[in-house]
Design a protein around this motif. Structure first.
Motif, PDB file in Angstrom:
ATOM      1  N   ARG A 345       0.831  -1.205   0.000  1.00 57.57           N
ATOM      2  CA  ARG A 345       0.000   0.000   0.000  1.00 57.57           C
ATOM      3  C   ARG A 345       0.870   1.261   0.000  1.00 57.57           C
ATOM      4  O   ARG A 345       0.592   2.229  -0.718  1.00 57.57           O
ATOM      5  CB  ARG A 345      -0.922  -0.036   1.232  1.00 57.57           C
ATOM      6  CG  ARG A 345      -1.962   1.105   1.251  1.00 57.57           C
ATOM      7  CD  ARG A 345      -2.703   1.107   2.566  1.00 57.57           C
ATOM      8  NE  ARG A 345      -1.785   1.368   3.678  1.00 57.57           N
ATOM      9  CZ  ARG A 345      -1.361   2.587   4.006  1.00 57.57           C
ATOM     10  NH1 ARG A 345      -1.747   3.624   3.310  1.00 57.57           N
ATOM     11  NH2 ARG A 345      -0.548   2.728   5.017  1.00 57.57           N
ATOM     12  N   GLU A 348       2.281   2.045  -3.479  1.00 62.85           N
ATOM     13  CA  GLU A 348       1.374   2.733  -4.393  1.00 62.85           C
ATOM     14  C   GLU A 348       1.313   4.219  -4.067  1.00 62.85           C
ATOM     15  O   GLU A 348       1.268   5.061  -4.966  1.00 62.85           O
ATOM     16  CB  GLU A 348      -0.008   2.083  -4.301  1.00 62.85           C
ATOM     17  CG  GLU A 348      -0.073   0.658  -4.821  1.00 62.85           C
ATOM     18  CD  GLU A 348       0.262   0.581  -6.295  1.00 62.85           C
ATOM     19  OE1 GLU A 348      -0.020   1.564  -7.025  1.00 62.85           O
ATOM     20  OE2 GLU A 348       0.866  -0.415  -6.732  1.00 62.85           O
ATOM     21  N   LYS A 351       4.408   6.043  -5.364  1.00 63.67           N
ATOM     22  CA  LYS A 351       4.367   6.311  -6.803  1.00 63.67           C
ATOM     23  C   LYS A 351       3.590   7.568  -7.098  1.00 63.67           C
ATOM     24  O   LYS A 351       3.965   8.374  -7.948  1.00 63.67           O
ATOM     25  CB  LYS A 351       3.765   5.125  -7.528  1.00 63.67           C
ATOM     26  CG  LYS A 351       4.663   3.885  -7.533  1.00 63.67           C
ATOM     27  CD  LYS A 351       3.985   2.763  -8.304  1.00 63.67           C
ATOM     28  CE  LYS A 351       4.868   1.507  -8.354  1.00 63.67           C
ATOM     29  NZ  LYS A 351       4.243   0.413  -9.099  1.00 63.67           N
TER      30      LYS A 351
END
Length: 761
Positions: A345, A348, A351
């Motif tokens: 998690r 992500e 990113k």
């Protein structure tokens, strides 16, 4: 004057020596004192007739460190410049600018000492009546009189610097002591007043010039600032606060934001790279780095650590199939899965943050490029703006400085401090500075004494010269002919030279003729007979010595005492004349080359060498010379036995072996004491140097040397000698004076003068 003091001595000596001069002056002391007294009386009379002059002096200190109230600049001073300035002030004080106000304030034009006297009163009325048009020339006449008074005052004024100090002394000479003091103080006050006046004038001139400059500077400043504002408006170069132009502030802000965005992008890239590495390798709770800053991860790692510790403890006590151990391992696997899900998690989310940071950096870079483009477009305008601003700033600084200076000068215009002040005002002198009566009388006494002494010496010298001239004129024709013949003789043979002195000495009418011997020239083929020394006793001089025959020694001393007392007759006179001829030659050498060492030698013993050396030394003592007699004859040793028989001094240095013989009036030293008789005479180099040093302290040194065969051209005794004399008895002269002897003596002497002394009748 006593007759004996003025009688010249025998030989070619000076008319008057030091002792004779002293005797003459002592005999005529009353005359010298009388002349000195006349000079003193004349000087006293002249001093009383001279008008006394008094000198008064005022001291002025010129302080270069004085600073005016409105001068706030602290400048370093150059001592050389200050010294030159002090020297310049000396000339200023004697100038007409300083002296002319003194002349007017003291009315020196009408002063009888400095001025020409006034034409007012009855004399002025008479002159006006006789010449009515003279009033038109009053101004020019006053100016001329004032110029003459100025010249007289300048001549009476002495201004000088006191050493290398900053003190200047002002001295005034006058016949009136009170006037001298008053004029000295007046000149100093005039100088101080001139200094203050110069400072005030300079202050006024500076203030006026600054006011004129302020008007122009103010207008220049207004025009410069108007140009700056107009140029800003035309080129949109506005300024916000103190931060500069707007475009410059925008460029600076965008650049700062871009730097921060790039830093955030770098951090996001590092975080994302770490998370992706964990995801690729597999998430392990024990290998998660601190780059993943998450509270959930931190809590799960703590739970994982507790579960792993519990499972480890149970596995140590229980079997693998035990329910508690199975349950603990299941709980540990569950926590590890939760950690993997949380890391996925966070990856992500990283990113997304990386994408946002990249977009922000791109936007800021574009904004910075745009701002740079705008800034580059305004470069030419900004350059011109800076020129206008610099010119305006410089004009403003100059204007502010001039305005502040003008206000200071206007407020302190009347406050000036001169850099000079009187530190010692002149007082009325009590005694005149000229003439110095005591000094004049003392100098007159000294001058009178010298004049009296010169008159006495000149008179005595004139009488002696007249006596000598008359004695030469009264010579007989036979004496004159013989003198001319001896002045330029033809070359004589050895036998002729031996006979000539005997023939001359045998003539009782002409006892002084043996002294006219020829001048010795070294290197001639034939030997020259310098003198013929006659016998004084029946035993003969040629076969006797000092130690062996006291009768001959006493005869020599008696004959020389009578001769130099001008009382000798007969053989005593002949003997004295013969010895004096030797001294005349030594005097001639001393005048030519400072020669004062005579060496006596002989080809064989028994030639009268020792007594000849003794006679020459005693004669030198009678002539008042400081004589040193040296015994260097190792065969005879007669001088050593007769004059220094002590053995204790023979081992001492040569200088300590010198013995003073007060009875003979000479010094004696033996060089052969302690040396064996059968060995040739040898003198060491150290002894040679000591002998030369001792000889320099004497007027005459006579050496009784060894035989001719024991001497060589490089012998130490020959090296220290200036004249070599070979002693030959008359009865052996023809046998010994051969060509071989002549050549031997010539080689030995070299360029030194050498001659023969004939001894015996």
């Amino acid at each position: 004057m006593e007759t004996s003091s003025a009688t010249p001595r025998k030989g070619n000596q000076n008319l008057l020596d030091a002792l004779e001069l002293f005797s003459i002056l002592r005999a005529r002391l009353k005359f010298v004192l009388l002349v000195a007294l006349l000079f003193v009386i004349a000087s006293v009379g002249i001093s009383l007739m001279l008008t006394p002059v008094f000198t008064a002096t005022t001291a002025v200190l010129i302080d270069p460190t004085v600073q005016q109230p409105f001068d706030t600049q602290q400048q370093s001073r150059n001592p050389l410049v200050d010294s030159l300035a002090i020297d310049s002030q000396v000339a200023v004080i004697r100038s007409a600018t300083i002296l002319r106000p003194v002349i007017r304030s003291e009315d020196l034009v009408n002063d009888p000492e400095f001025g020409t006297g006034g034409t007012s009163g009855l004399v002025g009325l008479i002159l006006n009546a006789i010449k009515p048009g003279a009033a038109k020339d009053t101004d020019s006449g006053v100016q001329l009189a004032e110029d003459k008074t100025l010249k007289a005052l300048a001549e009476a004024t002495t201004v000088k610097r006191d050493g290398q100090t900053f003190i200047i002394t002002i001295s005034v000479d006058s016949k009136d002591p009170a006037k001298a003091a008053r004029l000295s103080r007046a000149i100093a006050e005039s100088y101080l007043s001139d200094q203050r006046r110069q400072l005030e004038n300079a202050s006024s001139q500076v203030s006026s010039q600054i006011d004129d400059r302020l008007i122009g500077l103010r207008e220049r400043l207004r025009l410069a600032e108007d140009k700056v504002q107009e140029f800003r408006a035309q080129n949109n170069l506005q300024v916000v606060g103190e931060g500069g132009l707007v475009t410059q502030q925008d460029l600076s802000g965008v650049n700062t934001s871009l730097i921060e965005a790039r830093a955030a992008l770098a951090a996001a890239q590092a975080k994302n790279a770490e998370i992706q590495r964990l995801l690729r390798q597999g998430v392990d709770a024990e290998s998660i780095s601190d780059a993943i800053n998450s509270t959930t991860i931190s809590r799960l790692r703590e739970q994982y650590s507790d579960a792993a510790r519990t499972a480890a403890n149970l596995s140590a006590d229980l079997l693998p199939s035990h329910p508690n151990l199975v349950r603990a391992r299941s709980q540990l696997a569950q926590i590890q899965q939760l950690i993997r899900d949380e890391v996925a998690r966070i990856g992500e989310s990283a990113k997304i943050e990386l994408k946002v940071a990249q977009d922000r950096v791109t936007n800021l870079q574009q904004q910075l490029d745009t701002t740079r483009t705008l800034t580059n477009a305004d470069d030419a305008a900004r350059i011109r703006l800076r020129e206008l601003e610099t010119e305006a700033a410089a004009t403003r600084t100059l204007y502010e400085t001039a305005l502040a200076r003008a206000k200071q000068i206007s407020e302190l215009d009347q406050v000036v401090i001169p850099d000079a002040r009187i530190i010692s005002p002149a007082v009325t002198p009590e005694s005149p500075s000229w003439p110095k009566k005591t000094l004049i009388v003392a100098l007159a006494a000294i001058l009178g004494t010298l004049v009296g002494a010169c008159l006495v010496i000149a008179g005595t010298a004139f009488r002696l010269l007249k006596q000598r001239l008359f004695s030469e004129i009264e010579e007989t024709p036979e004496e004159q002919a013989l003198t001319v013949q001896q002045a330029a003789p033809p070359p004589l043979s050895v036998s002729a030279e031996a006979e000539a002195p005997a023939q001359i000495a045998s003539d009782p009418v002409k006892p002084s003729l043996p002294r006219a011997s020829r001048r010795i020239k070294p290197g001639i083929p034939n030997l020259t007979t310098l003198s013929s020394i006659p016998r004084l006793t029946e035993t003969g001089i040629s076969h006797n010595s000092v130690g062996r025959l006291g009768e001959e020694v006493e005869a020599i001393r008696h004959a020389l005492d009578l001769f130099y007392a001008d009382q000798a007759t007969g053989k005593d006179a002949e003997f004295g004349e013969a010895i004096e001829a030797v001294h005349e030659r030594i005097d001639q050498l001393a005048e030519e080359s400072d020669a004062r060492v005579a060496l006596l030698t002989a080809p064989v013993t028994g030639q009268g060498q020792t007594l000849s050396a003794f006679a020459i030394a005693v004669a030198g003592a009678c002539r008042g010379l400081k004589v040193l007699l040296v015994d260097a004859d190792p065969l005879q040793r007669d001088l050593t036995r007769g004059l220094d028989a002590g053995v204790s001094r023979r081992l001492q240095p040569l200088a300590n072996r010198v013995r003073e013989d007060k009875e003979l009036g000479l010094s004696f030293v033996s060089l052969i004491a302690g040396q064996p008789r059968h060995k040739p005479f040898e003198l060491s180099g150290q002894a040679t140097r000591e002998l030369a040093e001792i000889a320099r302290d004497h007027d005459l040194t006579v050496i009784d040397g060894p035989l001719l065969r024991d001497l060589t051209s490089d012998a130490p005794l020959v090296a220290v000698s200036d004249l070599i004399l070979i002693s030959l008895a008359k009865d052996n002269r023809e046998a010994l004076a051969t060509q071989e002897l002549t050549e031997t003596l010539g080689k030995l002497a070299g360029d030194r003068p050498h001659a023969v002394l004939q001894t015996g009748d």
